[in-house]
Structure formats: C-alpha cells, structure tokens
Design an enzyme around this catalytic site. Structure first.
Site, PDB file in Angstrom:
ATOM      1  N   SER A 144       0.847  -1.203   0.000  1.00  0.00           N
ATOM      2  CA  SER A 144       0.000   0.000   0.000  1.00  0.00           C
ATOM      3  C   SER A 144       0.878   1.247   0.000  1.00  0.00           C
ATOM      4  CB  SER A 144      -0.871   0.018   1.262  1.00  0.00           C
ATOM      5  OG  SER A 144      -1.540   1.246   1.402  1.00  0.00           O
ATOM      6  N   TYR A 157      -2.632  -0.469  10.368  1.00  0.00           N
ATOM      7  CA  TYR A 157      -2.615  -0.867   8.948  1.00  0.00           C
ATOM      8  C   TYR A 157      -1.300  -0.407   8.310  1.00  0.00           C
ATOM      9  CZ  TYR A 157      -4.074  -1.037   3.995  1.00  0.00           C
ATOM     10  OH  TYR A 157      -4.157  -1.289   2.632  1.00  0.00           O
TER      11      TYR A 157
END
Ligand SMILES: NC(=O)c1ccc[n+]([C@@H]2O[C@H](COP(=O)([O-])OP(=O)(O)OC[C@H]3O[C@@H](n4cnc5c(N)ncnc54)[C@H](OP(=O)(O)O)[C@@H]3O)[C@@H](O)[C@H]2O)c1
Length: 253
Positions: A144, A157
């Site tokens: 990501s 995250y």
C-alpha cells in the site's frame, strides 16, 4: 503454462488481478477465506476467460498454506506465480492512542505475517523441483501507499504494510539468485469494498490535486500492473516498488 495463486481474489483488486492474469494466459487459483457464493462467482467470472479453480483458505492460518498449494498444483500444474493480495483494514479508524491489540494483531497477521509464510511455502515448492528457465517465476506482493505514507487514523494498517514492504525486499534478495522475481505493488486510492466508506472523500481530494492524475484508481488498473509484472514484461527487474497511486507520493511543494 504459467500458474498463479492470487490470495483475496473473491472481489476487488484480487479478482481484477485474477481476470487480468487469465487474459494473459495464466491458469489461476482464486482465493478467499471461505468457500462462499462470492468466491464461486469469482471463479465463474475467471473461468469465462481461462482455466481457474477455487482455493479457499484463510491466509492467516499458516497450517493451511502447504495443503492449499498442493491442491492448486494437483488441479492446475506447478505454480509459477504467487500474488499476495489478501488484506484487511483496521477494525476501527481513530486515534492512534486508542488502537486495540485485536486490530493490531489482525492487521499484522493477515497483511504481513501471512504473506511472509505463504511466500516461504511457495518458494520451497518452486525450489524443490526442476524448472524450465524460460518460464518466468514471480511473487507479487500488494502492500500500500501506507507502507510509506502515514494515515494516522489507521496506524496499525500502515505498520502492517510497512512490514510487508520489507518482507518483499528480503524475499527479493533471497530469491534473486533462484531466478524468482519479487515485486511490491503499492496501490494508492482504489475504489473497492475496502475503501467504500471513504472513497467519495478521496475522489474529491484526488480531483483537488492529492494525486497527479486527478482520479481514484480502479481494481482493473492494479490488475493490469500485476499481470504485466507476473508475465515478465519488466525483465531484468526485481525488488522494485511500483507506486500504483497516480503519482500521489511524488514529493512536491
Ligand atoms: N483499495 C485500496 O485503495 C487499497 C489501497 C492500498 C492497498 N490495498 C490493498 O489491496 C489488497 C486488496 O484490497 P481490496 O481493496 O481489493 O479489498 P477488498 O475488496 O476488501 O478485498 C479483500 C479480499 O481479501 C480477502 N481476504 C481478507 N482476509 C482474508 C484472509 N484472512 N484469507 C483470505 N482472504 C482474505 C477478502 O475476502 P473476504 O471478504 O471474504 O474476507 C477479499 O477477497 C489488500 O491487501 C489491501 O490492503 C488496497
């Protein structure tokens, strides 16, 4: 024929990747944690393009890894390609000071620990057999932009994706001499179920300049990138980060 397992491919980026790989001529194993209607619909959609089987298993259950790989190889032939795409967001967005241990563990278990050990199991299988040097072998990890950029309301995250990015680099170093390429694809703002609650806010910010191309991305954008990488269309590369983010993280002022 190249044979790929794409984790978390019952929808979203994973499903678009499975379809793009099938269009490139790969046989594809589609994965979700359970054998449900969504997974079966995904398999049917990929089968409309090429050979495909379901490989339901929870990636965070490490004991399931090798049996699942064996099942895929029995159905489709020796695996050449692993796409570690399965991932989860946080249990609750909010103040870093209130992040729960449960959300931390869930992010780290699924987004980093599982992809490390699945890559390990995949690589051991590939290395244990004779290979045609002309067939391109690769691991593509979907991390990501948050491996690089802080989203302070989703700290756990971000931490899990930063760990996954380092796992990608370490795998590239270990597997380069074995002629297995390893890539880290870092999507930015992609419209999927994971981002559905916030995508309209991000769409506006993209149009206002957060990304250099003024739009959010689609799962198909990422699928096309991964299929190109897995097909060996970037020869003589490994260990690379592909910022699949419309230039969002280009430094500027
Ligand atoms: N969308 C974005 O903007 C964006 C940006 C950067 C990175 N990413 C990353 O891209 C990847 C795909 O995200 P997405 O947006 O396509 O999300 P999504 O639509 O929520 O899809 C996630 C997929 O992963 C599966 N999955 C989740 N936990 C799993 C587990 N333990 N075992 C097996 N499969 C599991 C889900 O199946 P179930 O729902 O059945 O659990 C689903 O098929 C993730 O790693 C995500 O972190 C996405």
């Amino acid at each position: 024929m190249q044979v790929a397992l794409v984790t978390g491919s019952s929808r979203g980026i994973g499903l678009a990747t499975a379809k793009a790989l099938a269009a490139e001529g790969f046989a594809v194993a589609v994965n979700g944690p359970v054998d449900d209607a969504e997974l079966r619909a995904a398999v049917a959609a990929v089968q409309a393009i090429g050979p495909c089987v379901a490989a339901p298993f929870d990636v965070s259950d490490l004991s399931a890894h090798d049996p699942a790989l064996a099942q895929v190889e029995a159905a489709l032939g020796p695996l050449t390609t692993l796409v570690n795409n399965a991932g989860v967001g946080v249990l609750q967005r909010g103040d870093l000071l209130e992040v729960s241990e449960a959300s931390w563990d869930r992010c780290l278990n699924i987004n980093s620990k599982a992809m490390f050990f699945l890559a390990q199991a995949f690589a051991k299988r590939v290395l244990a057999r004779p290979r045609d040097a002309a067939v391109f072998h690769a691991i593509v990890n979907v991390t990501s932009s948050n491996a690089m950029a802080v989203a302070v309301q989703r700290a756990e995250y971000c931490a899990s994706k930063a760990a996954a990015a380092m796992v990608s680099k370490a795998l590239a170093v270990r597997l380069g001499p074995e002629n297995i390429a390893v890539y880290d694809v870092q999507p930015g703002l992609i419209a999927t179920e994971m981002t559905a609650p916030v995508i309209e806010m991000y769409r506006k910010r993209a149009e206002d300049g957060l990304t250099l191309f003024p739009r959010v991305g689609s799962p198909e954008d990422i699928g096309a990138i991964i299929a190109s990488l897995a097909s060996g269309k970037l020869p003589y590369t490994t260990g690379q980060v592909i910022s699949a983010d419309a230039g969002m993280l280009v430094p500027r002022f």
